[in-house]
Scaffold this active site. Structure first.
Site, PDB file in Angstrom:
ATOM      1  N   SER A 531       5.953  50.703 -15.763  1.00 39.99           N
ATOM      2  CA  SER A 531       5.679  52.096 -15.607  1.00 39.99           C
ATOM      3  C   SER A 531       3.908  52.004 -15.626  1.00 39.99           C
ATOM      4  O   SER A 531       3.383  51.179 -14.651  1.00 39.99           O
ATOM      5  CB  SER A 531       6.050  52.940 -16.435  1.00 39.99           C
ATOM      6  OG  SER A 531       5.839  54.246 -16.189  1.00 39.99           O
ATOM      7  N   HIS A 645      13.909  56.020 -13.611  1.00 40.95           N
ATOM      8  CA  HIS A 645      12.762  55.151 -14.122  1.00 40.95           C
ATOM      9  C   HIS A 645      13.072  54.096 -14.902  1.00 40.95           C
ATOM     10  O   HIS A 645      12.221  53.370 -15.492  1.00 40.95           O
ATOM     11  CB  HIS A 645      11.795  56.387 -14.658  1.00 40.95           C
ATOM     12  CG  HIS A 645      10.429  55.770 -14.903  1.00 40.95           C
ATOM     13  ND1 HIS A 645       9.808  55.117 -13.769  1.00 40.95           N
ATOM     14  CD2 HIS A 645       9.560  55.837 -15.744  1.00 40.95           C
ATOM     15  CE1 HIS A 645       8.616  54.576 -14.345  1.00 40.95           C
ATOM     16  NE2 HIS A 645       8.532  55.050 -15.503  1.00 40.95           N
TER      17      HIS A 645
END
Length: 676
Positions: A531, A645
Site C-alpha cells: 500500500s 486491498h
C-alpha cells in the site's frame, strides 16, 4: 487525453487488461511455483493460518463472546459465539450463527466477512456486512441472531462503500452510494440519511450532506445507557473532520458543530469529550490528549485537563475507556507503556496499570465499557506469540489464550538500533537475527517499512514470517521511518507532502546501517512494503537501487500523477498533495512510475496485487510492471483475482501470495532458506 502508453491497464476487468494479467500470472507461476522451496513455503504459511491452536479473538456483547473463525475446513469462515466460562476452556463449545461457506454455496456468491453490529439493548438483531471477493465495497443485511436467519423483509443495503448503524429497532443511520452525485471524489458517501423500516432507501431523508470535495460523511448513534446521542461526522480530508451533535433527535434537522479544532480527533464517552490533538492548540502541543465535560464544551465553557503530553521520545499509541477509568497506552522509543487515569471532581488521578509487562508490544481494549472495568490485554513481540489476558483495572491480569510458536525462537534475539538519516535525524529500527550471527555480511536480510498516515510499526509475532524467513536463516528488520506514528504527529508531519522524500531517506539510512553493521550486503538485502509501503518499496527500487538485491512491492501506489483519479486516491491528497496543481513539482520526485530509468541497473522486483482491490487501483502495479518490462528491467508480476486491498480472500490465497513473495526473495537473496 493521455500520453501514457500503459493507460489501458487501468481498465480493471477489461478483456485486454485481463489477458495481460493472465499471461503475467502464468509466467510468474512458471518461475516461482512448482519447486520444493515454494511448496514448503506455501504449506508452512497455510499451516500457520489454519492452525486450530491460534487465539480465537473475541468481542463481548451481553453474556456472549463473539468470534469470526477461518480454517482449512471453513475457508470463508464461521461467525460464532460462546460464553465467558466456555472461553476459558482449552477447547470452548462454540455456537455457530452463520457459516459463510454454506451461504456462498447456497447463494452462488463469494462473500467475505466484513463484520456485524448489534442492536442494543436486546442484542437479538445484527447488521451483517458481506463483501464480494474482499473488496471495500460491501452489502449490509439484517440478521436475526436467535433464529440464525436473515430477517424476511429486513434492512438490506446494496453493494457500495459506506455503511449503516442502528438508531433503534426500526431506524438506521445510513451513508452509501445511491448513484450520481451521492459520493465524494474519493468514492465515499457524501450524505447521512435516516432510514425507517419499510421505506425505500432512496427515499430516506438526508440529515446532512457534505460537498463532493470532502472525503466522506457518516453518522452514528451513541447507545451508552443514559447518554444516548446522535452524531454526524464530516471528514473534510484524511486529517480534518467536523463532528456535529444532532440536537432534535436522530430525525431532526438541527445539527450543532462540536466546537473543537477540525484537525483534532474528538471522542465522546459518557459525560466526557476526549480530544487528541494533531496540531498545536491553545498552548498544547500536537500529540496531546485533553479531556473536558461534553456539556461544558457545547456550552462554550470547557475546562480542559491534560491527560497526556508528548515528549521528544514518547507519543500516544491509544487509549481505552472502561466503566470508571481511562487506560492510556504510550509509546516511548516504540516501546509500549500503560497507565490508568480516573476522573474525579478535579484533576484526573493517575496510577500504574497493575501487571503490565516490561517488554513487548501491548494492545489494550475494553471488554464492555458500559458495564465493567475489564480490559483485553494482548502482549507480543517478534519472537513471542501473542498472549491474550483479561484484566480488571487495579488487579493482576488473567491469561486466557496464547498463540502457538512456529519456530524455535530461543536461537534468535531482538535488538533496537538507530540509523542516522541524511538530515541527521535518528531513525529507530528493530532487528531480529540469529543469536550466533557471523556478522560477515552474508545473511539474507529482509527490511520492511511503511512510513505513512501516522501508523506506527510495533513489534509483533508473525507466524508466516517466522516460518518463511526466520526459521530458514533470514534476518528481519523493521524500520520506524518518518511518516509513521512512532513519535506522534510530528514524526508523521515530517514526511508529509513535499517532505515525503524524508521517509525514503530514512529507509535508505536503515539499509546502509544494516550493511555497516555487517549484518548483510546489498546483494543479500531485500526490501518489502504494501500500500503506502508499496510506494515506499517502489521508491527504494528507482531511487536507491544500489542498496538492494531484491524488492517486493504489494498492492502499491506508484503512479502519483494519476493516483487521485483512481478509486479512493483523492482521499489521500492531504498525505501526498494534489498532482493536478503545482504540487506535481514535488510529487513527481517520489512517483516511481515516472522515475523509471531504462539505463539504470535495478535489482529484481516482484509486484503483487489484487483485481478486487477497490481501494488502491491495481493499475498502479500493472502499469509499473509493464513500464519496467518495456525498459528491459527484471520484473515479476502476479495479480490475485480476489482479495481486496488485503490481497487475499481466504487463507489459501493468503498463503499463496505470501509464498510467492518469499520464494522470490530466497531465489534472489539466497541461499534458499536452509531447514524448513
Amino acid at each position: 487525453m493521455t500520453n501514457d502508453p500503459h493507460a489501458w491497464l487501468e481498465d480493471v476487468t477489461g478483456d485486454e487488461a485481463m489477458e495481460w494479467v493472465a499471461a503475467r500470472n502464468a509466467r510468474t507461476e512458471a518461475l516461482l511455483t512448482g519447486t520444493e522451496l515454494f511448496t514448503g513455503l506455501e504449506s508452512g504459511v497455510r499451516e500457520v493460518l489454519d492452525s486450530s491452536d491460534r487465539i480465537p479473538w473475541v468481542t463481548r456483547r451481553g453474556g456472549h463472546y463473539y468470534n469470526y473463525w477461518t480454517d482449512e475446513r471453513n475457508p470463508r469462515g464461521l461467525w460464532r459465539r460462546t460464553t465467558p466460562e466456555e472461553y476459558r476452556k482449552p477447547e470452548p463449545d462454540w455456537d455457530v450463527l452463520l457459516d459463510l461457506d454454506a451461504l456462498n454455496e447456497a447463494e452462488g456468491e463469494n462473500w467475505v466477512w466484513h463484520g456485524a453490529r448489534f442492536l442494543r439493548p436486546g442484542l437479538d438483531r445484527a447488521l451483517v456486512d458481506l463483501s464480494r471477493g474482499g473488496a471495500d465495497a460491501d452489502v449490509t443485511r439484517e440478521f436475526d441472531v436467535e433464529s440464525r436467519t436473515w430477517v424476511d423483509g429486513g434492512f438490506v443495503r446494496p453493494e457500495a462503500k459506506g455503511g449503516v448503524s442502528w438508531i433503534d429497532r426500526d431506524t438506521l443511520w445510513v451513508s452509501t452510494d445511491l448513484g450520481e452525485g451521492t459520493t465524494t471524489s474519493s468514492g465515499y458517501p457524501r450524505s447521512a440519511r435516516r432510514w425507517t423500516r419499510g421505506t425505500p432507501l432512496s427515499e430516506a431523508p438526508i440529515v446532512f450532506e457534505g460537498s463532493a470535495e470532502d472525503l466522506s460523511v457518516s453518522a452514528f448513534h451513541d447507545q451508552t445507557p443514559g447518554y444516548e446521542r446522535d452524531f454526524v461526522r464530516r471528514a473534510i480530508d484524511f486529517y480534518a473532520d467536523e463532528l456535529f451533535l444532532v440536537e432534535d433527535g436522530a430525525g431532526g434537522g438541527t445539527l450543532r458543530k462540536v466546537p473543537v479544532p477540525d484537525s483534532a480527533v474528538a471522542d465522546v464517552e459518557r459525560e466526557w469529550l476526549v480530544l487528541e490533538l494533531r496540531e498545536d492548540w491553545n498552548g498544547h502541543p500536537g500529540g496531546s490528549l485533553l479531556a473536558a465535560r461534553f456539556d461544558d464544551v457545547m456550552a462554550g465553557t470547557p475546562v480542559w485537563s491534560v491527560l497526556f503530553a508528548p515528549t521528544p521520545a514518547s507519543s500516544l499509541a491509544g487509549y481505552a475507556w472502561t466503566r470508571h477509568h481511562l487506560v492510556l497506552n504510550v509509546l516511548t522509543d516504540v516501546v509500549n507503556r500503560l497507565s490508568v487515569l480516573t476522573p474525579g471532581d478535579g484533576d484526573w488521578a493517575a496510577s500504574e496499570f497493575v501487571g503490565a509487562p516490561e517488554f513487548g508490544s501491548i494492545g489494550v481494549s475494553a471488554v464492555d465499557p458500559d458495564e465493567s472495568d475489564d480490559v483485553w490485554l494482548t502482549v507480543t513481540d517478534y519472537l513471542t506469540p501473542a498472549t491474550l489476558s483479561i484484566a480488571r483495572v487495579g488487579e493482576q491480569p488473567e491469561p486466557l489464550k496464547s498463540s502457538p510458536s512456529f519456530f524455535d525462537a530461543s536461537t534468535h534475539t531482538i535488538e533496537q538500533h538507530f540509523a542516522t538519516s541524511d538530515d541527521g535525524t535518528r531513525v529507530p529500527y528493530f532487528l531480529v537475527r540469529p543469536a550466533d550471527l557471523a556478522f560477515d555480511g552474508t545473511a539474507p536480510t529482509l527490511l520492511y517499512g511503511y512510513g505513512g498516515f501516522e501508523i506506527a510499526l510495533t513489534p509483533g509475532y508473525s507466524g508466516a514470517t517466522s516460518r518463511s524467513w526466520l526459521s530458514r536463516g533470514g534476518v528481519y528488520a523493521v524500520a520506524n521511518i518518518r511518516g509513521g506514528g512512532e513519535y506522534g504527529p510530528r514524526w508523521h508531519r515530517a514526511a508529509l507532502r513535499e517532505n515525503r522524500p524524508r521517509a525514503y531517506e530514512d529507509m535508505a539510512a536503515v539499509a546502509r546501517d544494516l550493511v555497516e553493521r555487517r549484518i548483510t550486503t546489498p546483494a543479500h538485502l531485500g526490501v518489502q512494503g504494501g500500500s503506502n509501503g508499496g510506494l515506499l518499496a517502489g521508491n527504494m527500487l528507482v531511487r536507491y537501487p544500489e542498496l538492494f538485491g531484491a524488492v517486493v512491492v504489494q498492492v502499491p501506489l506508484l503512479d502519483m500523477k494519476r493516483y487521485s483519479h483512481l478509486l479512493a486516491g483523492a482521499s489521500w491528497m492531504a498525505e501526498y498533495g494534489d498532482p493536478d496543481t503545482d504540487d506535481w513539482e514535488f510529487i513527481r520526485t517520489f512517483s516511481p512510475y515516472h522515475l523509471i530509468d531504462p539505463d539504470a541497473s535495478y535489482p529484481p522486483v516482484v509486484l503483487l496485487t489484487s483485481t478486487r482491490d477497490d481501494r488502491v487501483h491495481p493499475g498502479h502495479a500493472r502499469k509499473f510492471a509493464a513500464a519496467l518490462d518495456a525498459a528491459g528491467h527484471d520484473v515479476t508480476y502476479y495479480e490475485n483475482i480476489e482479495g481486496g486491498h488485503g490481497g487475499a480472500a481466504d487463507n489459501a490465497q493468503a498463503a499463496r501470495m505470501s509464498a510467492l513473495a518469499s520464494a522470490f526473495l530466497w531465489q534472489r537473496l539466497g541461499p534458499a532458506g536452509g531447514a524448513a
